[in-house]
Enzyme design. Structure first.
Site, short mmCIF file in Angstrom:
data_model
loop_
_atom_site.label_atom_id
_atom_site.label_comp_id
_atom_site.label_asym_id
_atom_site.label_seq_id
_atom_site.Cartn_x
_atom_site.Cartn_y
_atom_site.Cartn_z
N TYR A 129 47.72 39.71 43.71
CA TYR A 129 47.53 40.97 44.45
C TYR A 129 47.03 40.63 45.85
O TYR A 129 46.11 39.81 46.01
CB TYR A 129 46.50 41.78 43.66
CG TYR A 129 46.10 43.11 44.22
CD1 TYR A 129 47.01 44.15 44.35
CD2 TYR A 129 44.77 43.33 44.60
CE1 TYR A 129 46.62 45.38 44.84
CE2 TYR A 129 44.37 44.56 45.09
CZ TYR A 129 45.30 45.57 45.21
OH TYR A 129 44.91 46.79 45.70
N ASP B 222 43.94 38.50 36.47
CA ASP B 222 44.09 39.92 36.76
C ASP B 222 45.04 40.47 35.71
O ASP B 222 46.24 40.21 35.73
CB ASP B 222 44.65 40.10 38.18
CG ASP B 222 44.71 41.58 38.59
OD1 ASP B 222 44.89 42.43 37.71
OD2 ASP B 222 44.59 41.86 39.80
N LYS C 201 43.94 51.95 37.60
CA LYS C 201 45.35 52.12 37.24
C LYS C 201 45.47 52.78 35.86
O LYS C 201 45.26 53.97 35.74
CB LYS C 201 46.07 50.78 37.34
CG LYS C 201 45.78 50.03 38.66
CD LYS C 201 46.44 50.69 39.87
CE LYS C 201 45.91 50.25 41.22
NZ LYS C 201 45.95 48.83 41.52
N ARG D 250 21.18 51.65 38.84
CA ARG D 250 22.03 50.52 39.26
C ARG D 250 22.14 49.44 38.20
O ARG D 250 23.15 48.75 38.09
CB ARG D 250 21.47 49.92 40.57
CG ARG D 250 22.03 48.56 40.92
CD ARG D 250 21.91 48.21 42.38
NE ARG D 250 20.58 48.37 42.93
CZ ARG D 250 19.54 47.57 42.67
NH1 ARG D 250 19.65 46.57 41.82
NH2 ARG D 250 18.37 47.79 43.23
#
Ligand SMILES: *Cc1c(COP(=O)(O)O)cnc(C)c1O
Length: 390
Positions: A110, A182, A207, A57
């Site tokens: 978004y 973003d 994306k 982690r």
């Protein structure tokens, strides 16, 4: 090193891996330490903010390779990888605020970003004000003493409003606020956030970085000054990405430049073609001279990706739209974008915009133009317009 060279070489060290070109996929939770002394040394290094491999982690060699590559390509200090773009946005927004603080978020953000602000941030006692994306330096008038973040997104991924980021950043910095962006649409290749005043650059790696519609990924790169809160918050939240998804991100990254170039070319060709259609009121693509934000795009951006919207003329209803969209053969109907294939989706910004009401006036349709031959795409679209009007 030039950008295209960095894309190929960043985060890679074949000599350390038996000459293998790509970094290995390390599946790991436990990472054994040779001695108690070494384990304690690593713990102290970690507390100082250094990158260590101690536990899956906390960072495994595969995630470190992607984070190193992304930070170098984007020109930031360091990068942290998240299991999705939204996880990256949520952690980044949380990193710089506490109860009683205020954030400014562009009305074009978004939509799930808004949900986070209106949901968890609100519950934490953090107030959000949505602002006109075109506000520019006028943002100064909305900044309060407790404003900690000014959040920008350009162009907005539905409505494609362009923002004057350098002007917004100047006002934000004068008031001591962090500028968070973003940057998913342009990727680090077509917008250089840290050269334009951004402190924290967030990407849905899902994306264009992954680029093949087969993994979820988020990436946050920051300046040196903004790094510690981001890293600490991400680790408190237990954020980490499995090595297979990280690997897909690394693999996608290597071809980002060539893919984007083609997405841009195909996208502009299709956008221009759509502009000539009698069914279309306007095309929302910042690389078209008809776009109100075209001058800002030319000034600040180095290219365009394959995502843009159109607004249909008034008079078509949802049934007409369904006939058009449902019959497409090449434009798949689905969320997301940035993969090699073309997509379509329709959204209603009038239902969520609050700072500046959206008045289409027609229906908004968003296209992601993929790597298919544009002539085939035009044929698919032309048949769709026949169905729309029938
Ligand atoms: C998809 C998207 C996100 C969220 O990314 P996920 O990986 O789907 O969580 C964030 N911002 C923009 C602009 C997006 O299009």
């Amino acid at each position: 090193m030039k950008q295209d060279t960095k894309i190929v070489s960043a985060g890679r060290d074949p000599e350390a891996n038996l000459g293998v070109v790509n970094p290995p996929v390390y599946h790991t939770s436990t990472i054994l330490q040779p001695s108690l002394g070494e384990m304690r040394r690593k713990g102290e290094a970690r507390a100082r903010g250094e990158t260590v491999t101690m536990y899956g982690r906390i960072g495994h060699p595969t995630s470190l390779a992607l984070e190193e590559a992304m930070a170098e390509i984007e020109g930031g200090h360091r990068c942290f990888a998240f299991p999705s773009g939204l996880a990256a946005i949520a952690a980044a927004l949380t990193a710089y605020v506490g109860t009683g603080d205020h954030v400014l978020v562009t009305d074009s953000a978004y939509r799930p970003t808004r949900s986070y602000c209106d949901g968890l941030l609100k519950r934490m006692g953090v107030e959000t004000t949505y602002y006109d994306p075109l506000i520019g330096g006028g943002i100064a008038g909305l900044i309060r003493e407790n404003t900690k973040i000014v959040y920008v997104e350009a162009p907005g991924s539905q409505t494609f409003d362009m923002q004057d980021i350098p002007a917004i950043a100047e006002a934000a910095h004068a008031a001591g606020a962090v500028v968070m962006m973003d940057n998913t649409w342009a990727t680090p290749l077509y917008f250089r956030p840290f050269e334009k005043g951004v402190d924290v650059s967030v990407h849905a790696g899902t994306k264009y970085v992954v680029g093949h519609s087969d993994a979820m990924l988020g990436l946050v790169t920051t300046t040196e000054a903004a790094w510690d809160p981001l890293r600490a918050t991400a680790q408190m939240l237990g954020q980490c990405v499995g090595p297979d998804d990280v690997y897909l991100g690394l693999r996608g990254l290597r071809t980002l430049s060539v893919r984007l170039e083609r997405h841009m070319k195909n996208g502009i060709e299709i956008a221009r073609w759509l502009e000539q259609r009698p069914e279309v009121d306007r095309v929302l693509h910042p690389a078209l001279p008809s776009h109100p934000g075209h001058d800002i795009w030319k000034r600040d951006f180095l290219g365009a990706s394959g995502l843009f919207s159109i607004v249909l003329k008034e008079g078509y209803d949802d049934d007409d739209l369904a006939r058009m969209i449902d019959g497409y053969e090449l434009f798949g109907l689905g969320a997301s974008w940035g993969g090699y294939e073309s997509l379509v989706i329709s959204q209603k910004p009038e239902q969520y915009r609050t700072a500046v009401p959206w008045n289409g006036p027609g229906l908004l349709v968003r296209y992601h133009v993929g790597l298919e031959d544009p002539e085939d795409l035009k044929e698919d679209l032309a048949k769709g317009f026949e169905r729309l009007g029938s």
